[in-house]
Every structure is written in C-alpha cells, then in structure tokens.
Design a protein around this motif. Structure first.
Motif, PDB file in Angstrom:
ATOM      1  N   ASP A   1       0.848  -1.193   0.000  1.00 38.25           N
ATOM      2  CA  ASP A   1       0.000   0.000   0.000  1.00 38.25           C
ATOM      3  C   ASP A   1       0.885   1.246   0.000  1.00 38.25           C
ATOM      4  O   ASP A   1       1.357   1.682   1.056  1.00 38.25           O
ATOM      5  CB  ASP A   1      -0.906  -0.020   1.238  1.00 38.25           C
ATOM      6  N   MET A   2       1.115   1.813  -1.161  1.00 40.64           N
ATOM      7  CA  MET A   2       2.031   2.941  -1.276  1.00 40.64           C
ATOM      8  C   MET A   2       1.486   4.218  -0.633  1.00 40.64           C
ATOM      9  O   MET A   2       2.248   5.013  -0.071  1.00 40.64           O
ATOM     10  CB  MET A   2       2.361   3.197  -2.747  1.00 40.64           C
ATOM     11  N   ALA A   3       0.175   4.415  -0.691  1.00 44.06           N
ATOM     12  CA  ALA A   3      -0.411   5.598  -0.045  1.00 44.06           C
ATOM     13  C   ALA A   3      -0.213   5.508   1.461  1.00 44.06           C
ATOM     14  O   ALA A   3       0.144   6.497   2.118  1.00 44.06           O
ATOM     15  CB  ALA A   3      -1.891   5.708  -0.391  1.00 44.06           C
ATOM     16  N   ASP A   4      -0.437   4.322   2.011  1.00 45.54           N
ATOM     17  CA  ASP A   4      -0.255   4.115   3.447  1.00 45.54           C
ATOM     18  C   ASP A   4       1.222   4.204   3.807  1.00 45.54           C
ATOM     19  O   ASP A   4       1.577   4.724   4.867  1.00 45.54           O
ATOM     20  CB  ASP A   4      -0.829   2.754   3.851  1.00 45.54           C
ATOM     21  N   LEU A   5       2.089   3.701   2.916  1.00 48.08           N
ATOM     22  CA  LEU A   5       3.523   3.762   3.185  1.00 48.08           C
ATOM     23  C   LEU A   5       3.988   5.206   3.289  1.00 48.08           C
ATOM     24  O   LEU A   5       4.779   5.550   4.168  1.00 48.08           O
ATOM     25  CB  LEU A   5       4.291   3.043   2.074  1.00 48.08           C
ATOM     26  N   ARG A   6       3.509   6.064   2.395  1.00 48.55           N
ATOM     27  CA  ARG A   6       3.871   7.488   2.460  1.00 48.55           C
ATOM     28  C   ARG A   6       3.478   8.077   3.811  1.00 48.55           C
ATOM     29  O   ARG A   6       4.263   8.807   4.442  1.00 48.55           O
ATOM     30  CB  ARG A   6       3.181   8.255   1.336  1.00 48.55           C
ATOM     31  N   GLU A   7       2.278   7.747   4.279  1.00 45.42           N
ATOM     32  CA  GLU A   7       1.809   8.268   5.558  1.00 45.42           C
ATOM     33  C   GLU A   7       2.630   7.711   6.720  1.00 45.42           C
ATOM     34  O   GLU A   7       3.012   8.450   7.629  1.00 45.42           O
ATOM     35  CB  GLU A   7       0.332   7.917   5.752  1.00 45.42           C
ATOM     36  N   GLU A   8       2.905   6.405   6.675  1.00 42.36           N
ATOM     37  CA  GLU A   8       3.639   5.781   7.772  1.00 42.36           C
ATOM     38  C   GLU A   8       5.088   6.258   7.823  1.00 42.36           C
ATOM     39  O   GLU A   8       5.668   6.391   8.907  1.00 42.36           O
ATOM     40  CB  GLU A   8       3.589   4.255   7.652  1.00 42.36           C
ATOM     41  N   LEU A   9       5.689   6.504   6.663  1.00 44.53           N
ATOM     42  CA  LEU A   9       7.044   7.060   6.654  1.00 44.53           C
ATOM     43  C   LEU A   9       7.056   8.448   7.276  1.00 44.53           C
ATOM     44  O   LEU A   9       8.012   8.823   7.970  1.00 44.53           O
ATOM     45  CB  LEU A   9       7.581   7.113   5.221  1.00 44.53           C
ATOM     46  N   GLY A  10       5.988   9.214   7.045  1.00 39.64           N
ATOM     47  CA  GLY A  10       5.876  10.519   7.688  1.00 39.64           C
ATOM     48  C   GLY A  10       5.778  10.393   9.194  1.00 39.64           C
ATOM     49  O   GLY A  10       6.414  11.151   9.946  1.00 39.64           O
ATOM     50  N   ASP A  11       4.994   9.412   9.658  1.00 37.37           N
ATOM     51  CA  ASP A  11       4.873   9.180  11.100  1.00 37.37           C
ATOM     52  C   ASP A  11       6.218   8.791  11.699  1.00 37.37           C
ATOM     53  O   ASP A  11       6.568   9.206  12.816  1.00 37.37           O
ATOM     54  CB  ASP A  11       3.847   8.079  11.376  1.00 37.37           C
ATOM     55  N   LEU A  12       6.980   7.973  10.962  1.00 43.02           N
ATOM     56  CA  LEU A  12       8.296   7.559  11.455  1.00 43.02           C
ATOM     57  C   LEU A  12       9.269   8.736  11.472  1.00 43.02           C
ATOM     58  O   LEU A  12      10.051   8.898  12.415  1.00 43.02           O
ATOM     59  CB  LEU A  12       8.843   6.424  10.583  1.00 43.02           C
ATOM     60  N   LEU A  13       9.207   9.566  10.419  1.00 40.25           N
ATOM     61  CA  LEU A  13      10.063  10.761  10.377  1.00 40.25           C
ATOM     62  C   LEU A  13       9.750  11.683  11.548  1.00 40.25           C
ATOM     63  O   LEU A  13      10.649  12.286  12.140  1.00 40.25           O
ATOM     64  CB  LEU A  13       9.863  11.490   9.053  1.00 40.25           C
ATOM     65  N   LEU A  14       8.474  11.780  11.893  1.00 39.86           N
ATOM     66  CA  LEU A  14       8.087  12.613  13.034  1.00 39.86           C
ATOM     67  C   LEU A  14       8.767  12.143  14.311  1.00 39.86           C
ATOM     68  O   LEU A  14       9.171  12.953  15.146  1.00 39.86           O
ATOM     69  CB  LEU A  14       6.566  12.590  13.207  1.00 39.86           C
ATOM     70  N   GLN A  15       8.907  10.824  14.454  1.00 36.54           N
ATOM     71  CA  GLN A  15       9.573  10.296  15.645  1.00 36.54           C
ATOM     72  C   GLN A  15      11.031  10.751  15.705  1.00 36.54           C
ATOM     73  O   GLN A  15      11.536  11.114  16.768  1.00 36.54           O
ATOM     74  CB  GLN A  15       9.502   8.763  15.636  1.00 36.54           C
ATOM     75  N   VAL A  16      11.703  10.736  14.560  1.00 36.59           N
ATOM     76  CA  VAL A  16      13.095  11.201  14.511  1.00 36.59           C
ATOM     77  C   VAL A  16      13.175  12.678  14.882  1.00 36.59           C
ATOM     78  O   VAL A  16      14.025  13.093  15.675  1.00 36.59           O
ATOM     79  CB  VAL A  16      13.684  10.975  13.097  1.00 36.59           C
TER      80      VAL A  16
END
Length: 255
Positions: free
Chosen positions: A57-72
């Motif tokens: 799911d590429m749309a979900d992946l884009r969102e989840e990568l953003g969530d992970l970046l937020l953690q950093v």
C-alpha cells in the motif's frame, strides 16, 4: 504566530515540532514527553512502515514514513532542548556514516560491497568506539528472534558456530528433552528459551531469517483460520469438536 506553510517541508516539520514543544504555548502532551515515553511509539511506527510495505500500500507507506520521520524529529528536538544535538547533527552523522560504509562509491577503494565487507566496516566502527565484545551493539529492543539471529551471526564470525546444520539439529532434540524434564516454572521458561534459540540457529544454518519465516507462518495461520471461521461463522466454528475443526483445517489447506 508565524505561518509555516510557506517553508520547505523539512523546515516546516521542524518548526511545527518546536512549536509543539514550547513550554509556554505548546501542546501539553508533547511538552510532557521524554525519550523513554516516545521510544515505544518509534518502534510502533517502524512496524507500521513494514506492514504497509508487506501490504503493498504505497499511499499508506507514504503516511507511515511521515509518522516515522516525526519520531526522529521528536527525539532530535528533545535532544536539542537538552543541549546534546539537533536534527542537522543527526542528518550529518548518518550522511558521514553512509559515505564511510560505501568506500567503493564515495572513495577510492573500488570493488563491490558484500556482507563480509559490510560487516568488516561496521566492526571497524565498533572498534573505533572502543567496543570490545563481538556482541556489543546488538540492540536489546530488537524482536527476540531477530536479536537471537544477530547474536549468533556475531558469534559465528569469531568461529563459534556449528560447522553444519546437524549440530543445531541435535541441539534442538536435546533442548526438547530438557524442556520435557523441567519441573519448576523457572526451569521450563529457561529450557523453552534454549529450545527457541536452538531453532533459530538451525534455521539460520539453512540461510533463512527466523523472523521472516515466522512472520510468514503467522500470516498463513491467520489466513487459514479466518477461512475456517468464514465457512460457518466464528460461533459455529467454536462449537465444533477438535476432530471436526481439524477436518475443516485440512479442507482449507487443500483449497
């Protein structure tokens, strides 16, 4: 209040986090957090990234990568507030590390990168940091199967490993017998752990990732179990005898 929408994306994200962490005008929840309280969310977001990839799911992946970046960004902001380092330092450090670990691309070393060369480079980094043991640096927070495999690989590089799969296969049989003989709960837990550790070693000897293999087995079991429930509904399935449930299981396997 300044408008962050005109800023470059990463600058905007950094500004948003700084605002959220402002002790006077920020969000109460964000201000109250520390490294330890945020760490579980960081791990969770990493798993959600992996889940989106597994589902394609590429749309979900884009969102989840953003969530992970937020953690950093969150961790970096807390570190900057404490005077340790900032987000720019994190980016600079990983950039330097990646260049150092790819001398065939960014240096004059030439050749190609393989696992042995990669591990030699990382071993050099650990040595430069004063890390003595071959097992140092294997993160405690890793999933148990993954950590077992990494510990075994590190030990194997020192020569401490079975020469072929028969050694770990015999060890599995030994640990099964010891688990059967265990009496106290503490002994049972210890022997169960030894059995699982030996199983990881056996799987690793066949060039298979225990974590990936078990993940696939979990997915297969879930898919088959849900298929059994779908035949007559969860309540119907639960009312069946074990023998009848086994027949359904075999039916689902064939289909």
């Amino acid at each position: 209040m300044s408008d962050t929408r005109t800023q470059p994306p990463i600058d905007r994200l950094l500004a948003i986090m700084a605002r959220l962490r402002d002790p006077d005008t920020g969000c109460e929840w964000d201000v109250a957090q520390d490294f330890a309280s945020i760490a579980p969310y960081t791990i969770e977001e990493a798993y959600e990234v992996a889940d989106a990839i597994a589902r394609g799911d590429m749309a979900d992946l884009r969102e989840e990568l953003g969530d992970l970046l937020l953690q950093v960004v969150f961790h970096a902001r807390m570190a900057e507030e404490a005077g340790h380092f900032a987000f720019a330092d994190v980016a600079a450090a990983i950039s330097a590390k990646m260049e150092a670990r790819h001398p065939h691309i960014f240096g004059d070393a030439g050749g190609t990168m393989d696992e042995a060369r990669w591990e030699d480079l990382k071993a050099g980094e650990r040595s430069a940091k004063g890390i003595a043991s071959a097992l140092d640096g294997v993160a405690l927070a890793l999933p148990a199967l993954m950590r077992a495999e990494k510990l075994q690989k590190r030990a194997a590089r020192t020569g401490f490993d079975w020469p072929d799969p028969s050694g770990s296969e015999a060890k599995i049989a030994e640990e099964i017998a010891e688990l059967k003989q265990a009496i106290s709960e503490q002994d049972k837990v210890e022997e169960a752990g030894d059995l699982l550790f030996a199983a990881v070693n056996f799987v690793r000897a066949h060039g298979i990732s225990a974590e990936e293999a078990l993940r696939a087995a979990n997915a297969k079991f879930e898919r088959r179990f849900r298929a059994m429930e779908a035949i007559g509904g969860p309540d119907y399935f639960a009312s069946l005898s074990l023998e009848a449930q086994e027949k359904l299981w075999q039916q689902v396997k064939k289909s």
